[in-house]
Scaffold this motif. Structure first.
Motif, short mmCIF file in Angstrom:
data_model
loop_
_atom_site.label_atom_id
_atom_site.label_comp_id
_atom_site.label_asym_id
_atom_site.label_seq_id
_atom_site.Cartn_x
_atom_site.Cartn_y
_atom_site.Cartn_z
N UNK A 1 0.85 -1.17 0.00
CA UNK A 1 0.00 0.00 0.00
C UNK A 1 0.89 1.23 0.00
N UNK A 2 0.33 2.37 -0.42
CA UNK A 2 1.13 3.59 -0.48
C UNK A 2 0.50 4.75 0.28
N UNK A 3 -0.82 4.88 0.20
CA UNK A 3 -1.44 6.01 0.88
C UNK A 3 -2.95 5.94 0.87
N UNK A 4 -3.57 6.70 1.78
CA UNK A 4 -5.03 6.82 1.85
C UNK A 4 -5.38 8.30 1.98
N UNK A 5 -6.55 8.68 1.46
CA UNK A 5 -6.95 10.08 1.57
C UNK A 5 -8.42 10.31 1.31
N UNK A 6 -8.89 11.50 1.67
CA UNK A 6 -10.26 11.90 1.42
C UNK A 6 -10.35 12.85 0.25
N UNK A 7 -11.57 13.26 -0.10
CA UNK A 7 -11.81 14.12 -1.25
C UNK A 7 -12.64 15.33 -0.84
N UNK A 8 -12.53 16.40 -1.63
CA UNK A 8 -13.28 17.62 -1.36
C UNK A 8 -14.45 17.75 -2.33
N UNK A 9 -15.60 18.10 -1.79
CA UNK A 9 -16.76 18.47 -2.61
C UNK A 9 -16.58 19.94 -2.95
N UNK A 10 -16.45 20.27 -4.24
CA UNK A 10 -16.13 21.64 -4.64
C UNK A 10 -17.10 22.16 -5.69
N UNK A 11 -17.26 23.48 -5.69
CA UNK A 11 -18.01 24.20 -6.72
C UNK A 11 -17.14 25.36 -7.18
N UNK A 12 -17.50 25.95 -8.31
CA UNK A 12 -16.81 27.14 -8.78
C UNK A 12 -17.02 28.27 -7.78
N UNK A 13 -15.99 29.07 -7.54
CA UNK A 13 -16.12 30.14 -6.55
C UNK A 13 -17.16 31.19 -6.95
N UNK B 1 -17.32 20.58 1.48
CA UNK B 1 -17.27 19.47 2.42
C UNK B 1 -16.13 18.52 2.09
N UNK B 2 -15.80 17.66 3.05
CA UNK B 2 -14.73 16.67 2.92
C UNK B 2 -15.34 15.29 3.06
N UNK C 1 -16.77 18.01 7.34
CA UNK C 1 -16.99 16.78 6.60
C UNK C 1 -18.40 16.86 5.98
N UNK C 2 -18.62 16.10 4.94
CA UNK C 2 -19.95 16.09 4.32
C UNK C 2 -20.99 15.58 5.31
N UNK C 3 -20.56 14.68 6.17
CA UNK C 3 -21.44 14.19 7.24
C UNK C 3 -21.83 15.34 8.16
N UNK C 4 -20.86 16.11 8.61
CA UNK C 4 -21.14 17.24 9.49
C UNK C 4 -22.01 18.28 8.79
N UNK C 5 -21.83 18.42 7.48
CA UNK C 5 -22.52 19.45 6.72
C UNK C 5 -23.96 19.11 6.41
N UNK C 6 -24.40 17.92 6.82
CA UNK C 6 -25.82 17.62 6.65
C UNK C 6 -26.18 16.29 6.04
N UNK C 7 -25.24 15.63 5.33
CA UNK C 7 -25.53 14.32 4.75
C UNK C 7 -25.00 13.28 5.74
N UNK C 8 -25.83 12.96 6.71
CA UNK C 8 -25.41 12.13 7.83
C UNK C 8 -24.97 10.74 7.39
N UNK C 9 -23.83 10.31 7.93
CA UNK C 9 -23.32 8.97 7.64
C UNK C 9 -22.44 8.90 6.42
#
Length: 305
Positions: A104-116, A204-205, A219-227
């Motif tokens: 294995x080499x690495x693990x990570x999360x992703x960002x939910x993004x929109x145009x500014x 969100x993350x 996190x996206x969970x914290x931002x309202x999409x629970x779980x």
């Protein structure tokens, strides 16, 4: 008696890292950082060969068909080795039989993004807008991690989005910046430079905990999409039937490479967790991840292409 000399002599010529995604992606950046470290250690060139397309399958197939001598290594992700078999009816390779796990080499999360320039400032606002325009808002993806994250977001938020596929997340980000799509969920390495420049807005993350690089983004969970919780991973594989002694040597080289300043900078700058394993541990992890991603894909209702 063959394995001992093979390990002692390896490598005595350039090693090729096949990256199944475009230059500039997180996988590419990691491969180049690790390649630089390994090259310095063994005094042999490490050549990074980008073979993007078909959600990473072009590069993975090329690696699977390469000589099993340790001089070709696939820098893979969950796209090629966990999700693909559940997204497509037919793969040009078998993610288990055609490869020998290295580490294995690495693990990570992703960002939910929109145009500014978007009027959307939060996950809740995005969900509300999507519910008011079913199927109208589009999201891009250039990897299965991005695709499945977006599909899972739809299912858990109870919304309908229009999916736009790309060969790479970098291409999707380009269209997001240009206003051709409305949102995407992208890896940190691809998204962070544009978030920091102010061109993209992170809503969100995707992981269970916040990114250490942007702790102000919930996190996206914290931002309202629970779980909601989904992450991606990187790993190194050699073609099947690569001699165990060479696999062991490659494992040692990668384990040392992640500590090199160039590689350490990638991990720190992208919020990626170091994830070094034995070949056996990677094999078990891959099997468990394939089941996990398969379950997510089936629950999300994604039909095989």
């Amino acid at each position: 008696m063959v394995a001992g000399p093979a390990r002692a002599d390896f490598p005595d010529r350039p090693i090729h890292f096949i990256v199944p995604f475009a230059a500039g992606t997180a996988t590419d950046q990691l491969a180049r950082a690790l390649g630089q470290a390994i090259s310095a250690e063994v005094r042999q060139q490490v050549i990074v060969d980008n073979k993007p397309g078909a959600n990473g399958f072009i590069g993975a197939e090329a690696a699977a068909r390469a000589a099993a001598d340790g001089y070709t290594v696939l820098i893979a992700t969950n796209t090629t080795h966990a999700a693909g078999e559940h997204l497509y009816r037919k793969l040009p390779f078998d993610p288990v039989r055609d490869f020998a796990p290295v580490t294995g080499l690495g693990k990570g999360g992703q960002f939910l993004v929109v145009n500014s320039s978007s009027s959307v400032n939060s996950v809740k606002e995005l969900v509300a807008m999507a519910k008011s325009q079913p199927g109208k808002l589009s999201f891009g993806s250039g990897s299965s991690s991005s695709r499945v994250a977006g599909e899972l977001f739809q299912q858990m938020a109870g919304i309908q989005l229009l999916h736009v596929p790309y060969k790479s997340n970098t291409f999707a980000v380009t269209d997001l910046l240009g206003g051709q799509i409305q949102m995407m969920i992208t890896d940190s390495a691809t998204g962070l430079p544009h978030i920091r420049s102010g061109k993209l807005r992170a809503l969100g993350y995707s992981a269970r905990t916040r990114s250490p690089l942007l702790s102000s983004v919930p996190t996206i969970d914290e931002a309202g999409v629970r779980g909601y919780d989904i992450s991606y991973w990187f790993a190194a594989y050699a073609p099947a039937r690569t001699p165990p002694a060479i696999l062991k040597r490659l494992n040692e080289l990668f384990a040392a490479a992640v500590k090199n300043p160039a590689a350490a900078s990638f991990y720190a700058n992208t919020g990626t967790e170091v994830f070094i394993t034995s070949p056996e541990e990677l094999s078990r992890f891959q099997l468990s991840e394939a089941k996990k991603w398969g379950d997510i894909i089936r629950r999300a209702g994604i039909e095989k292409e």
